[in-house]
Every structure is written in C-alpha cells, then in structure tokens.
Design a protein around this motif. Sequence first.
Motif, PDB file in Angstrom:
ATOM      1  N   VAL A 202     -32.849  39.075  15.779  1.00  0.00           N
ATOM      2  CA  VAL A 202     -32.292  39.808  14.665  1.00  0.00           C
ATOM      3  C   VAL A 202     -33.018  40.868  13.965  1.00  0.00           C
ATOM      4  O   VAL A 202     -32.539  41.758  13.436  1.00  0.00           O
ATOM      5  CB  VAL A 202     -31.907  38.834  13.289  1.00  0.00           C
ATOM      6  CG1 VAL A 202     -30.869  37.784  13.784  1.00  0.00           C
ATOM      7  CG2 VAL A 202     -33.009  38.306  12.746  1.00  0.00           C
ATOM      8  N   TYR A 203     -34.553  40.869  14.314  1.00  0.00           N
ATOM      9  CA  TYR A 203     -35.286  42.171  13.880  1.00  0.00           C
ATOM     10  C   TYR A 203     -35.656  42.846  15.213  1.00  0.00           C
ATOM     11  O   TYR A 203     -36.707  43.560  15.224  1.00  0.00           O
ATOM     12  CB  TYR A 203     -36.469  41.630  13.211  1.00  0.00           C
ATOM     13  CG  TYR A 203     -36.414  40.518  12.303  1.00  0.00           C
ATOM     14  CD1 TYR A 203     -36.121  41.098  10.838  1.00  0.00           C
ATOM     15  CD2 TYR A 203     -36.127  39.188  12.207  1.00  0.00           C
ATOM     16  CE1 TYR A 203     -35.955  40.429   9.893  1.00  0.00           C
ATOM     17  CE2 TYR A 203     -36.236  38.265  11.315  1.00  0.00           C
ATOM     18  CZ  TYR A 203     -35.528  39.003   9.889  1.00  0.00           C
ATOM     19  OH  TYR A 203     -35.671  38.263   8.842  1.00  0.00           O
ATOM     20  N   GLU A 204     -34.620  43.283  16.158  1.00  0.00           N
ATOM     21  CA  GLU A 204     -34.950  43.870  17.148  1.00  0.00           C
ATOM     22  C   GLU A 204     -35.023  45.149  16.939  1.00  0.00           C
ATOM     23  O   GLU A 204     -35.878  45.892  17.756  1.00  0.00           O
ATOM     24  CB  GLU A 204     -33.571  43.571  18.198  1.00  0.00           C
ATOM     25  CG  GLU A 204     -32.478  44.328  17.559  1.00  0.00           C
ATOM     26  CD  GLU A 204     -31.068  44.218  18.607  1.00  0.00           C
ATOM     27  OE1 GLU A 204     -31.122  44.527  19.721  1.00  0.00           O
ATOM     28  OE2 GLU A 204     -30.205  43.892  18.083  1.00  0.00           O
ATOM     29  N   HIS A 205     -34.938  45.978  15.985  1.00  0.00           N
ATOM     30  CA  HIS A 205     -35.076  47.348  15.517  1.00  0.00           C
ATOM     31  C   HIS A 205     -36.090  47.600  14.633  1.00  0.00           C
ATOM     32  O   HIS A 205     -36.117  48.746  14.226  1.00  0.00           O
ATOM     33  CB  HIS A 205     -33.705  47.970  15.166  1.00  0.00           C
ATOM     34  CG  HIS A 205     -32.640  47.832  15.994  1.00  0.00           C
ATOM     35  ND1 HIS A 205     -32.776  48.253  17.441  1.00  0.00           N
ATOM     36  CD2 HIS A 205     -31.271  47.385  16.197  1.00  0.00           C
ATOM     37  CE1 HIS A 205     -31.526  48.027  18.153  1.00  0.00           C
ATOM     38  NE2 HIS A 205     -30.721  47.418  17.330  1.00  0.00           N
ATOM     39  N   MET A 206     -37.205  46.589  14.460  1.00  0.00           N
ATOM     40  CA  MET A 206     -38.251  46.707  13.556  1.00  0.00           C
ATOM     41  C   MET A 206     -39.400  46.558  14.275  1.00  0.00           C
ATOM     42  O   MET A 206     -39.942  45.415  14.019  1.00  0.00           O
ATOM     43  CB  MET A 206     -38.067  45.962  12.370  1.00  0.00           C
ATOM     44  CG  MET A 206     -36.898  46.190  11.281  1.00  0.00           C
ATOM     45  SD  MET A 206     -36.730  45.111  10.372  1.00  0.00           S
ATOM     46  CE  MET A 206     -34.983  45.413  10.165  1.00  0.00           C
ATOM     47  N   VAL A 207     -39.693  47.164  15.080  1.00  0.00           N
ATOM     48  CA  VAL A 207     -41.101  47.018  15.935  1.00  0.00           C
ATOM     49  C   VAL A 207     -41.915  48.415  15.928  1.00  0.00           C
ATOM     50  O   VAL A 207     -41.287  49.534  15.959  1.00  0.00           O
ATOM     51  CB  VAL A 207     -40.671  46.743  17.268  1.00  0.00           C
ATOM     52  CG1 VAL A 207     -41.712  46.572  18.336  1.00  0.00           C
ATOM     53  CG2 VAL A 207     -39.823  45.661  17.619  1.00  0.00           C
ATOM     54  N   PHE A 208     -43.096  48.093  15.577  1.00  0.00           N
ATOM     55  CA  PHE A 208     -43.793  49.360  15.235  1.00  0.00           C
ATOM     56  C   PHE A 208     -44.908  49.805  16.240  1.00  0.00           C
ATOM     57  O   PHE A 208     -45.210  48.913  17.307  1.00  0.00           O
ATOM     58  CB  PHE A 208     -44.716  49.045  13.698  1.00  0.00           C
ATOM     59  CG  PHE A 208     -43.770  48.265  12.900  1.00  0.00           C
ATOM     60  CD1 PHE A 208     -42.409  48.883  12.731  1.00  0.00           C
ATOM     61  CD2 PHE A 208     -44.051  47.258  12.176  1.00  0.00           C
ATOM     62  CE1 PHE A 208     -41.673  48.403  11.857  1.00  0.00           C
ATOM     63  CE2 PHE A 208     -43.447  46.648  11.240  1.00  0.00           C
ATOM     64  CZ  PHE A 208     -42.140  47.166  11.186  1.00  0.00           C
ATOM     65  N   ASP A 209     -45.887  50.712  15.924  1.00  0.00           N
ATOM     66  CA  ASP A 209     -46.855  51.189  16.683  1.00  0.00           C
ATOM     67  C   ASP A 209     -46.617  51.489  18.353  1.00  0.00           C
ATOM     68  O   ASP A 209     -47.533  51.473  19.082  1.00  0.00           O
ATOM     69  CB  ASP A 209     -48.277  50.185  16.612  1.00  0.00           C
ATOM     70  CG  ASP A 209     -48.532  49.773  15.218  1.00  0.00           C
ATOM     71  OD1 ASP A 209     -48.419  50.745  14.083  1.00  0.00           O
ATOM     72  OD2 ASP A 209     -48.477  48.659  14.746  1.00  0.00           O
ATOM     73  N   GLY A 210     -45.445  51.801  18.568  1.00  0.00           N
ATOM     74  CA  GLY A 210     -44.879  52.014  19.820  1.00  0.00           C
ATOM     75  C   GLY A 210     -44.948  50.975  20.770  1.00  0.00           C
ATOM     76  O   GLY A 210     -44.935  50.937  21.958  1.00  0.00           O
ATOM     77  N   HIS A 211     -45.216  49.749  20.071  1.00  0.00           N
ATOM     78  CA  HIS A 211     -45.005  48.386  21.009  1.00  0.00           C
ATOM     79  C   HIS A 211     -43.410  48.384  21.376  1.00  0.00           C
ATOM     80  O   HIS A 211     -42.538  48.983  20.831  1.00  0.00           O
ATOM     81  CB  HIS A 211     -44.932  47.072  20.249  1.00  0.00           C
ATOM     82  CG  HIS A 211     -46.434  46.960  19.660  1.00  0.00           C
ATOM     83  ND1 HIS A 211     -47.066  46.538  20.591  1.00  0.00           N
ATOM     84  CD2 HIS A 211     -46.910  46.871  18.523  1.00  0.00           C
ATOM     85  CE1 HIS A 211     -48.247  46.330  20.004  1.00  0.00           C
ATOM     86  NE2 HIS A 211     -48.415  46.472  18.891  1.00  0.00           N
ATOM     87  N   ALA A 212     -43.441  48.029  22.713  1.00  0.00           N
ATOM     88  CA  ALA A 212     -41.805  47.979  23.158  1.00  0.00           C
ATOM     89  C   ALA A 212     -41.330  46.529  22.723  1.00  0.00           C
ATOM     90  O   ALA A 212     -42.136  45.373  22.776  1.00  0.00           O
ATOM     91  CB  ALA A 212     -41.948  47.736  24.737  1.00  0.00           C
TER      92      ALA A 212
END
Length: 385
Positions: A202-212
């Motif tokens: 559910v948090y698929e679109h909240m990823v930071f620092d260029g992490h894939a």
Amino acid sequence: MTAPIPVTRLPKVGTTIFTVMSRLASELGAINTGQGVPEFDPPPRLCDLVNEHVRAGHNQYSPMAGAIELREAIAAKLERLYGRRVNVETDLTVTAGGTEALCSTIQALVGPGDEVVLFDPAYDSYEPVVELCGGVCRRLPLTQPEFSIDWSRLEAALNPRTRLVILNTPHNPSGALLSREDLDRLAEILRPTAAFLVSDEVYEHMVFDGHAFVSVNSHPELAARAVVVSSFGKTYHATGWKIGYCVAPQALSAEVRKVHQFNTFAVATPLQRAIADFMVECPEWELELPAFYQAKRDLLSDLLTRTRLRFKPTPSTYFQLVDYSDIADVADADFSMHLIRQHGVATIPVSPFCAAQSRSERLVRICFAKHDDTLRAAAERLAAL
Ligand code: PMP
Ligand code: GLN
C-alpha cells in the motif's frame, strides 16, 4: 430470559492502537503524529471529479470486480511501472481499501489448521483474520536494525500446512524495502512449496533517496502465486475513501472475488470513477509523490536531531521509527502513553505489531504525513524530553 452474551471469537483483540491513540489525541488536544492519516486534502482535481461523477448519475453499484474504467487505469499503471500485463476481466479486483483486499484474500485462502507466516512487526489487521478462519500465525521476527527477513528462518518455518506467507513492502512501521535479490531468494524458497504469497504494497509510491521499489508485480515467478494488495488512500491523501485493489492470476482472483462479493460486493462508484479519470489525466502524480514525502521526511529528520531520540531516516512510507532508549527504560506502550499525556504528542508503539515474545524494543513510530508546522510543533515538544 436475559440477552445472551457473545463468546468472543477474537479473545486477543481489543480496539486497535491507531483508534486508541487518535481518540486520546483528540480528547487531550495532543498533536496527532500517531495514526497514519495525512493532514492534506486529496488533489483538488480529483475532488472535482468525484463531484462530477455524482452529478452525472454514477451513484449505483459498480460491477463486483470494480468499475471497468478503474481496472483499466490500474492495468495501465501495472504495465507502465512494473512491466506486468494483466487481464482486467479476470485479474484485478477493486476493494474497500487495502484492508478488505487483505481480509477477503485471507478468508479465501486460509482454512482451519492452515499456517500463515507473518514477519514481526506486522500490520495489525493480518492476524485476526487468520484466526477467524481457524488458521494459525507463525510470526517470524525481522532482523534488526535493518528489519530484514531472515531467509533461512523462513525456510525452516515452512511446512506442508503453510498456506500463506504475508509480506509488506514498503514496510509499516520500519520503512524497510525488499530488494530484487530478496524476491529471488523468496521465489527459490517457495518453489518447492504449495504456499501462496500476499504482498501488501500500500506504500508503493512512497520510496525515497532514489531507491527502487521492487514490487512482486515485477517478479513473474512470485506473481504467479501471489495476491498483490495496494490502496489509493495513501497515494491520493484520501484514507477515508477506502478504495484499494488486489492483483492476482485468474484462478486466485476468482477465489478472492467469491469472498469479496459477500464482504462488500462493490465499493463507492463515484470514487472509483473519479480515481480512474485522475489516473489517466495525471499519471505523474505517483511519480511526484516521493519527492513530496521525502521533503517531509527530511524536515522531520532535521528536527529530530535536536532531540535525544535516535533514528535512521526511513527510506520509505510516511512513518519514522525512533529509539527512545537514551530517554527512558520503559515499555514502548508506556512511553507512548507518557508522550501523549505529559507532552501532548501522539505516537504509535511498535509492540502491537508484534507477538508477545518479541516485544522488547524501545521504539515508537511517528507519522510525518503532516503540515510542516505540525511537525515543527511536535518536534519542539519532543526536544523537551
Ligand atoms: N496495510 C498496511 C501496511 C497499512 O499500513 C494499511 C493502512 N494504513 C493498510 C494495509 C490498509 O489500507 P487501507 O486504509 O486502504 O484499508
Ligand atoms: N494503517 C494506518 C497506520 O498504520 C492506520 C489505519 C487504521 O487506523 N486502521 O497508522
């Protein structure tokens, strides 16, 4: 005769910690950085679209699997972001939030005596549903401080009764992310088994620092035995709309739908139609969301350096775990209660996400889906600790 008293089917369950903390925050007038509730409105265009669909008369039941426009928009996203092609007629089901997708999936797959593997800390909605189905949870601790999965431990826990393994990436509450190597390892471990996989993303679109973000949707071998769950609540600052979905191959989807049709049958039509239009009009929204939340994470990190809380900036989600062991040597639930009652800041302890035997850490969770001023005010109070 007096009215009968129900024998509880869920003896271990009380009111969820999210509800308890939000209720207390409102009673005490505390700053609510506890429950994962964005303080922002959904995009104005999306709200206008809801209104348009209501006025256009789209107010009756949607198809049981979801409005076809929304299923098509989701399918386009899955192909664009994860290279997964799905059949909208058979593989996608729109549900009442991620919660219902998880619930319907577990109900569809788990029967009496079946085992379900969870990784602690695990989101609180999984275990009660497993128990209602007569299943048994095998709770494996994630390895700290990275909150990574101990694959050999998983391998050792699997047995012919294992029906389901439930993953959560990006992970609530730690923000840990699974890598492609992790998914490859999991595929190898599950290959000889008959276990299904649920991936709560559910948090698929909240990823930071260029992490894939590596979705199970992008791993064909795992996807073949998986139900992948997501939610629009997080993505569009609309947790109260309760629209989510799940993706699974036809035979698995068919079983999930058998349950979904009696849990909810279908979910709010104008909301589904509005989200579908918005996904087509503004596909960039999902791509811009990480920068928005990364700035919030960075602000909170900066503010927290002025406190005695220890933390590592989270790589994903809108939650930050903080270690209070330099401040107090008490259980996390007690520390959260102290924070809200004495300092007016609501947080979420980690222990309700864990089995009793793994409740030893000195960690609480702060939600940073808040206005900058709210984060500043909360941090000022935390700096007084
Ligand atoms: N899974 C996780 C890990 C969550 O944090 C949440 C809720 N925040 C859900 C599922 C449920 O999503 P929804 O609100 O769409 O039901
Ligand atoms: N998922 C949200 C959280 O982790 C809470 C949702 C709820 O209150 N059920 O804070």
